[in-house]
Design a protein around this motif. Structure first.
Motif, PDB file in Angstrom:
ATOM      1  N   UNK A  68       0.853  -1.343   0.079  1.00  9.76           N
ATOM      2  CA  UNK A  68      -0.019   0.346  -0.017  1.00  9.76           C
ATOM      3  C   UNK A  68       0.596   1.171  -0.117  1.00  9.76           C
ATOM      4  N   UNK A  69       2.547   0.886   0.160  1.00 13.47           N
ATOM      5  CA  UNK A  69       3.094   3.002  -0.010  1.00 13.47           C
ATOM      6  C   UNK A  69       3.696   2.336  -1.584  1.00 13.47           C
ATOM      7  N   UNK A 100       2.166   5.188  -4.940  1.00 11.25           N
ATOM      8  CA  UNK A 100       3.246   6.324  -5.416  1.00 11.25           C
ATOM      9  C   UNK A 100       3.445   6.269  -6.888  1.00 11.25           C
ATOM     10  N   UNK A 101       3.176   4.831  -6.990  1.00  9.43           N
ATOM     11  CA  UNK A 101       3.691   4.473  -8.546  1.00  9.43           C
ATOM     12  C   UNK A 101       2.478   5.217  -9.622  1.00  9.43           C
ATOM     13  N   UNK A 141      13.112   6.678 -11.197  1.00  5.90           N
ATOM     14  CA  UNK A 141      13.655   7.853 -10.101  1.00  5.90           C
ATOM     15  C   UNK A 141      12.678   8.327  -9.137  1.00  5.90           C
ATOM     16  N   UNK A 142      11.884   9.237 -10.385  1.00  2.00           N
ATOM     17  CA  UNK A 142      10.578  10.107  -9.552  1.00  2.00           C
ATOM     18  C   UNK A 142       9.636   9.010  -8.269  1.00  2.00           C
ATOM     19  N   UNK A 143       9.331   7.410  -9.243  1.00  2.75           N
ATOM     20  CA  UNK A 143       8.567   6.248  -8.354  1.00  2.75           C
ATOM     21  C   UNK A 143       9.059   6.287  -6.559  1.00  2.75           C
ATOM     22  N   UNK A 144      10.390   6.722  -6.915  1.00  2.57           N
ATOM     23  CA  UNK A 144      11.510   6.485  -5.448  1.00  2.57           C
ATOM     24  C   UNK A 144      10.973   7.993  -4.652  1.00  2.57           C
ATOM     25  N   UNK A 145      11.055   8.300  -4.964  1.00  2.00           N
ATOM     26  CA  UNK A 145      11.622   9.738  -4.900  1.00  2.00           C
ATOM     27  C   UNK A 145       9.811   9.906  -3.768  1.00  2.00           C
ATOM     28  N   UNK A 201       7.581   7.072  -2.816  1.00  2.00           N
ATOM     29  CA  UNK A 201       7.220   6.734  -2.027  1.00  2.00           C
ATOM     30  C   UNK A 201       7.625   6.918  -1.022  1.00  2.00           C
ATOM     31  N   UNK A 202       9.132   7.456  -1.304  1.00  2.00           N
ATOM     32  CA  UNK A 202       9.943   8.675   0.043  1.00  2.00           C
ATOM     33  C   UNK A 202       8.078   9.238   0.779  1.00  2.00           C
ATOM     34  N   UNK A 203       8.120  10.124  -0.389  1.00  2.00           N
ATOM     35  CA  UNK A 203       7.557  11.078   0.624  1.00  2.00           C
ATOM     36  C   UNK A 203       6.263  11.246   1.102  1.00  2.00           C
TER      37      UNK A 203
END
Length: 502
Positions: A335-336, A340-341, A366-370, A372-374
């Motif tokens: 669910x995270x 994000x995706x 890269x944006x997907x990972x950022x 996910x973090x936010x």
């Protein structure tokens, strides 16, 4: 002792998640595991994603208070949702070969519908992930005997799940889900055996529950009761169909058949195993009635953890908390990843790439990972400040997708005459009706807000599609979406001969 077992298990699963990260090279690997998952993995990830904190802590607490009647939304609604996805949605969506569910709305109904449904889907995850993180805080607090505060537990939990989700994406989620499903099943059955022994056997517990009316399921023959019951059922059953995590399970499958049957089997297993925690919680009323009496009105989510900590031997404690942590982590990582995706693909990418410029795959990843973090940070803050119970957080999450995204999905797949205008009117009617009832009556309205919103959305879709069109709509889109894949479907059938019985 128990705390060390928990920490060791935690480290192992993060390690497995990081190992999975070696398979992620493209945005497609990150979002849908490159569409490579075999049948057993799809089944495991469907089951483990849904078997979350509410299944182990939330549902049993509600069951003790209200009986089967109180848990119509979950597990009854939610397992039916997965079975319906398998039977009616998996095949047509799988053939479209999309990255996110938002892509479906874009292709079928245009950019406006894509933006609105994506925002609704992303918001709906706040409650769901929030519930998992709240539960993690609770587990760390109980297992460390109060040495780790609930707040600290929430931060520890969300940051470690973030590590492997951030790097491994859907591959990490799928591989850790497989491990977690095994732990959930063994742990739940083990602790079920222990607890039924303490309570005098399964028969004794079931008899006692039946005598006390805990198995009364159907509502009283009263209009208000029936409407409330139906609304609770469909909120989960229909509201969670247009969800990115469900869609990701379907899209990650290696073949169309796997997409269909993995979803059906995962949903059926979920339904069966959701009864184990309910059985455990009910057994607690026979084993330690005083403890249940103390907690039932103040903190019913604590009944099961307390029972296990106070009455069960160490091995059973390890099994129970192993299963509980597995349930929460598999649910939280999925669910995270899902919102994000979706957010990156359907909102961020169009904003950043603009007309004529496309975004490279590496940038997208890269944006997907950022994101996910936010999102993890936002959700942890939401969970720290939320006043709702775990069960309520999850139940409320699906109301927004029920009133915005469900009707356009069904009509987009199954009604040729559904138009862009119809979809926009449906979303507008659904949301405004839902919000206005929520605002007008904070109490218990005769027709629950999400039920009224769903009906309004259906009316909006039909009226908006059949009235003269103001919004541009290409009438061939439906057929192209269905037939663009007809070619793929034909070659697929050549590969495995189908015997038709006439």
């Amino acid at each position: 002792m128990l705390l060390w077992f928990v920490i060791a298990y935690w480290i192992v699963s993060v390690g497995i998640g990081l190992y999975a990260a070696t398979r992620v090279h493209t945005a497609k690997d990150f979002a849908v595991a490159g569409r490579h998952l075999p049948f057993y993995m799809v089944t495991a990830t469907v089951f483990a994603t849904w078997f979350g904190s509410e299944t182990v802590l939330g549902i049993p607490a509600t069951f003790l208070k209200e009986g089967l009647h109180g848990v119509v939304a979950d597990p009854f609604g939610s397992s039916l949702c997965l079975i319906l996805v398998g039977l009616f949605f998996a095949a047509p969506l799988y053939r479209m070969n999309l990255l996110t569910i938002g892509d479906f709305y874009k292709k079928r109904f245009g950019r406006g519908a894509e933006v609105m449904t994506t925002i609704a889907i992303v918001i709906s995850y706040l409650g769901w992930v929030g519930a998992q993180i709240t539960a993690l805080g609770l587990v760390f607090n109980v297992v460390s005997d109060g040495a780790i505060s609930k707040q600290a537990g929430m931060w520890i939990g969300s940051s470690t799940i973030l590590i492997y989700t951030l790097f491994g994406g859907m591959w990490a989620v799928a591989i850790t889900d497989l491990l977690q499903m095994i732990v959930i099943v063994i742990g739940m059955l083990w602790i079920g055996g222990e607890v039924s022994g303490m309570a005098g056997g399964v028969g004794v517990v079931v008899d006692h529950a039946a005598r006390n009316g805990a198995f009364n399921f159907w509502p009283a023959p009263d209009a208000r009761e029936i409407i409330g019951f139906t609304a609770a059922w469909i909120t989960m059953m229909f509201g969670s169909i247009p969800q990115q995590d469900v869609f990701q399970r379907v899209q990650s499958s290696r073949t169309e058949k796997i997409a269909i049957w993995g979803s059906v089997l995962g949903g059926s297993l979920y339904f069966l195993f959701a009864f184990v925690p309910m059985f455990l919680a009910y057994s607690a009323t026979l084993i330690d009635a005083d403890m249940v009496g103390r907690l039932i009105d103040t903190d019913p989510q604590m009944i099961l953890p307390r029972l296990v900590m106070e009455k069960a031997p160490l091995i059973a404690q390890v099994m129970f908390f192993g299963a509980l942590l597995s349930a929460i982590k598999s649910c939280a990582s999925a669910t995270l990843l899902a919102p994000s995706v979706t957010f990156t693909e359907n909102l961020l990418k169009p904003m950043l790439s603009g007309p004529g410029r496309t975004m490279s795959d590496r940038r997208l990843l890269l944006y997907m990972r950022i994101v996910t973090l936010v999102f993890t940070l936002l959700v942890t803050l939401y969970a720290l400040n939320s006043k709702y119970s775990i069960f309520k957080m999850v139940e409320n999450a699906y109301q927004i997708t029920l009133v915005t995204a469900f009707v356009p999905l069904v009509c987009g797949l199954y009604w040729r005459r559904a138009t862009n205008q119809g979809a926009l009117v449906a979303i507008f009617f659904g949301v405004t009706t839902w919000l206005s009832i929520l605002a007008a009556s904070p109490g218990d309205p005769f027709i629950p807000a999400q039920f009224a919103g769903l009906i309004a959305a259906i009316i909006g879709m039909i009226a908006g599609s059949l009235l003269p069109q103001v919004v541009h709509h290409d009438p061939h889109v439906h057929d192209q979406l269905r037939s663009g894949h007809h070619a793929a479907a034909v070659t697929h059938h050549v590969a495995e001969p189908v015997h038709h019985h006439h």
